[in-house]
Design an enzyme around this catalytic site. Structure first.
Site, PDB file in Angstrom:
ATOM      1  N   GLU A  49      40.145  35.243  33.118  1.00 39.87           N
ATOM      2  CA  GLU A  49      38.803  35.050  32.572  1.00 39.87           C
ATOM      3  C   GLU A  49      38.451  36.281  31.755  1.00 39.87           C
ATOM      4  O   GLU A  49      38.374  37.384  32.285  1.00 39.87           O
ATOM      5  CB  GLU A  49      37.785  34.859  33.704  1.00 39.87           C
ATOM      6  CG  GLU A  49      36.354  34.745  33.194  1.00 39.87           C
ATOM      7  CD  GLU A  49      35.313  34.757  34.316  1.00 39.87           C
ATOM      8  OE1 GLU A  49      35.592  34.228  35.416  1.00 39.87           O
ATOM      9  OE2 GLU A  49      34.230  35.320  34.085  1.00 39.87           O
ATOM     10  N   ARG A  53      31.334  40.439  27.959  1.00 39.67           N
ATOM     11  CA  ARG A  53      30.547  41.655  28.221  1.00 39.67           C
ATOM     12  C   ARG A  53      30.840  42.769  27.249  1.00 39.67           C
ATOM     13  O   ARG A  53      30.097  43.738  27.184  1.00 39.67           O
ATOM     14  CB  ARG A  53      30.843  42.162  29.630  1.00 39.67           C
ATOM     15  CG  ARG A  53      30.160  41.325  30.639  1.00 39.67           C
ATOM     16  CD  ARG A  53      30.524  41.766  32.008  1.00 39.67           C
ATOM     17  NE  ARG A  53      30.591  40.569  32.798  1.00 39.67           N
ATOM     18  CZ  ARG A  53      30.717  40.553  34.100  1.00 39.67           C
ATOM     19  NH1 ARG A  53      30.827  41.684  34.767  1.00 39.67           N
ATOM     20  NH2 ARG A  53      30.749  39.418  34.742  1.00 39.67           N
ATOM     21  N   THR A  77      31.002  35.180  31.457  1.00 34.45           N
ATOM     22  CA  THR A  77      29.725  35.783  31.055  1.00 34.45           C
ATOM     23  C   THR A  77      29.158  35.093  29.815  1.00 34.45           C
ATOM     24  O   THR A  77      28.654  35.724  28.901  1.00 34.45           O
ATOM     25  CB  THR A  77      29.857  37.309  30.832  1.00 34.45           C
ATOM     26  OG1 THR A  77      30.684  37.870  31.860  1.00 34.45           O
ATOM     27  CG2 THR A  77      28.502  38.002  30.925  1.00 34.45           C
ATOM     28  N   LYS A 137      30.902  28.274  40.472  1.00 35.03           N
ATOM     29  CA  LYS A 137      31.207  29.670  40.795  1.00 35.03           C
ATOM     30  C   LYS A 137      30.074  30.153  41.701  1.00 35.03           C
ATOM     31  O   LYS A 137      28.895  30.014  41.328  1.00 35.03           O
ATOM     32  CB  LYS A 137      31.237  30.481  39.497  1.00 35.03           C
ATOM     33  CG  LYS A 137      31.171  31.993  39.687  1.00 35.03           C
ATOM     34  CD  LYS A 137      31.273  32.717  38.349  1.00 35.03           C
ATOM     35  CE  LYS A 137      31.043  34.207  38.524  1.00 35.03           C
ATOM     36  NZ  LYS A 137      31.510  35.004  37.383  1.00 35.03           N
TER      37      LYS A 137
END
Ligand code: 3PG
Length: 223
Positions: A49, A53, A77, A137
């Site tokens: 993943e 960010r 994110t 998640k």
């Protein structure tokens, strides 16, 4: 191509069956992208993943898709619809969000790749459930109840499975993986920032191997 939510749930199951451990990466230097992915792969990790960010996130996703097609690359994110579209354009094979909004859940309904929405409460699970989502998640896992929360969710939320992420390291991995409603575990522990900065790729491969050895025997065999 637009997929149905049921198709996307099946795809997520395939991804996590193949690779129950999901390293969460925030790429700081472009030169790290390929060596880091190769170090993870050398340690047995095949699904990554890459988060948005850092400004390099999108570029790293596109580069890994082009140059490491044997890996499965998700985007993390993702905070809004604009970012959702940008990771699809970059070639992300699944999308992870830290929480859920109407906008993100709606986009995930007929997205060409699966959305794994972040949740932290029973009510957020129900927001997704109502639309057909069955995989989430749990974030930030250790803060919002961790193993105890997942055990509690297994009663009311049958058929729902989670990828807990946030604050999990080698020490707690076995306990998380032993839960029936856990399909995988995510986190940064397999590629710690300091090791990436030092370019200690061998240490990262070793951490991945050590983590994969903790998978229940059945899951190891499926890889
Ligand atoms: C995430 O966004 O998934 C978390 O920040 C993972 O980070 P951690 O494993 O360091 O908590």
């Amino acid at each position: 191509m637009h997929m149905s939510l049921a198709d996307n749930t099946r795809t997520l199951d395939q991804i996590f069956t193949r690779a129950p451990l999901l390293p969460v990466l925030s790429i700081q230097r472009e030169a790290d992208v390929l060596p880091l992915a190769d170090a993870l792969a050398a340690g047995g990790i095949t699904t990554l993943e890459v988060t948005l960010r850092t400004p390099l996130g999108l570029k790293a996703i596109a580069r890994l898709r082009a140059e490491r097609p044997q890996l499965t690359i998700g985007a993390g994110t993702v905070l809004d619809g604009r970012q959702f579209q940008s990771v699809l354009d970059a070639g992300a094979q699944f999308v992870v969000t830290p929480g859920c909004t109407d906008e993100l859940l709606t986009l995930g309904l007929d997205s060409p790749v699966p959305l794994l929405p972040g949740i932290a409460t029973a009510s957020e699970i129900l927001m997704g459930y109502r639309l057909g989502y069955r995989r989430f998640k749990l974030f930030p896992a250790e803060v919002v109840g961790g193993i105890a929360a997942l055990k509690s969710y297994s009663g009311p939320f049958q058929g729902i499975r989670f990828c807990p992420t946030g604050g999990i390291g080698l020490g707690k991995l076995t306990d998380y993986l032993a839960l029936d409603n856990v399909m995988g575990v995510g986190g940064t522990w397999m590629a710690p920032k300091a090791l990436v900065e030092q370019g200690d790729w061998a240490a990262i491969s070793r951490l991945c191997e050590e983590s994969l050895r903790l998978l229940p025997a059945g899951q190891q065999a499926r890889r």
